[in-house]
Design a protein around this motif. Structure first.
Motif, PDB file in Angstrom:
ATOM      1  N   GLY A  67       0.791  -1.224   0.000  1.00  0.00           N
ATOM      2  CA  GLY A  67       0.000   0.000   0.000  1.00  0.00           C
ATOM      3  C   GLY A  67       0.827   1.278   0.000  1.00  0.00           C
ATOM      4  N   ARG A  68       2.096   1.174  -0.425  1.00  0.00           N
ATOM      5  CA  ARG A  68       2.977   2.350  -0.462  1.00  0.00           C
ATOM      6  C   ARG A  68       3.195   2.772  -1.900  1.00  0.00           C
TER       7      ARG A  68
ATOM      8  N   ILE B 205       1.129  12.914   7.063  1.00  0.00           N
ATOM      9  CA  ILE B 205       1.663  11.632   6.594  1.00  0.00           C
ATOM     10  C   ILE B 205       3.173  11.773   6.469  1.00  0.00           C
TER      11      ILE B 205
ATOM     12  N   MET C 208       2.369   5.941   2.536  1.00  0.00           N
ATOM     13  CA  MET C 208       1.251   4.997   2.566  1.00  0.00           C
ATOM     14  C   MET C 208       0.045   5.626   1.884  1.00  0.00           C
TER      15      MET C 208
ATOM     16  N   THR D  59      -3.354   5.540   2.285  1.00  0.00           N
ATOM     17  CA  THR D  59      -4.288   5.136   3.334  1.00  0.00           C
ATOM     18  C   THR D  59      -5.736   5.180   2.845  1.00  0.00           C
ATOM     19  N   ASP D  60      -6.634   4.660   3.673  1.00  0.00           N
ATOM     20  CA  ASP D  60      -8.058   4.728   3.347  1.00  0.00           C
ATOM     21  C   ASP D  60      -8.516   6.183   3.231  1.00  0.00           C
TER      22      ASP D  60
ATOM     23  N   ARG E 180      -7.633   6.851  -0.357  1.00  0.00           N
ATOM     24  CA  ARG E 180      -8.390   6.000  -1.290  1.00  0.00           C
ATOM     25  C   ARG E 180      -9.875   6.343  -1.325  1.00  0.00           C
TER      26      ARG E 180
END
Length: 147
Positions: free
Chosen positions: A16-17, A86, A95, A97-98, A101
């Motif tokens: 996820g990076r 971040i 990352m 992240t949600d 996303r």
């Protein structure tokens, strides 16, 4: 150069990076930005990212208003309620992240878009569509950016 310019699309890895493009990392290094302030853009389905100075700029705008005014409250809701910090890892990755996303629709790739003093994270098809519409709008108005 100490501005974020151009756009680059990068793949998100299995953890996820995503690697921040080197042209953007060099600006972060020049500006001594260690941690990214990221917020949900007010207009586009994108995450805007920059240094703490980006957050400071918005907080100065909020402070200039009556703290109980609708304007100050709306701005705080967007800037504080829609923002996070971040950190990049030692290899210049962040990352996805949600938080990122869910707002952008990003799945497996990210388009990094320079916006002079900050950059944005876009779902690649959304960026292509909005950029094409902006270009077409300029064409229809008969205006072209001067070089």
């Amino acid at each position: 150069m100490n501005r974020f310019l151009s756009n680059v699309t990068s793949k998100i890895d299995a953890k996820g990076r995503v690697s921040v493009p080197s042209v953007f990392r060099s600006v972060l290094i020049q500006r001594n930005i260690q941690e990214l302030y990221c917020f949900q853009d007010f207009v586009f389905p994108a995450i805007s990212a920059g240094g703490p100075d980006l957050l400071d700029r918005f907080e100065r705008q909020i402070a200039a208003e009556d703290p109980f005014s609708p304007e100050a409250n709306e701005m705080s809701l967007l800037i504080h309620g829609g923002g996070v910090f971040i950190k990049l890892d030692s290899e210049g990755r962040m990352m996805v992240t949600d938080f990122i996303r869910d707002f952008t629709g990003i799945v497996s790739e990210v388009t990094f878009v320079g916006r002079a003093d900050h950059f944005q994270l876009w779902h690649p098809p959304a960026f292509a569509e909005v950029q094409a519409a902006a270009r077409e709008g300029r064409r229809l108005r008969g205006t072209r950016p001067t070089v």
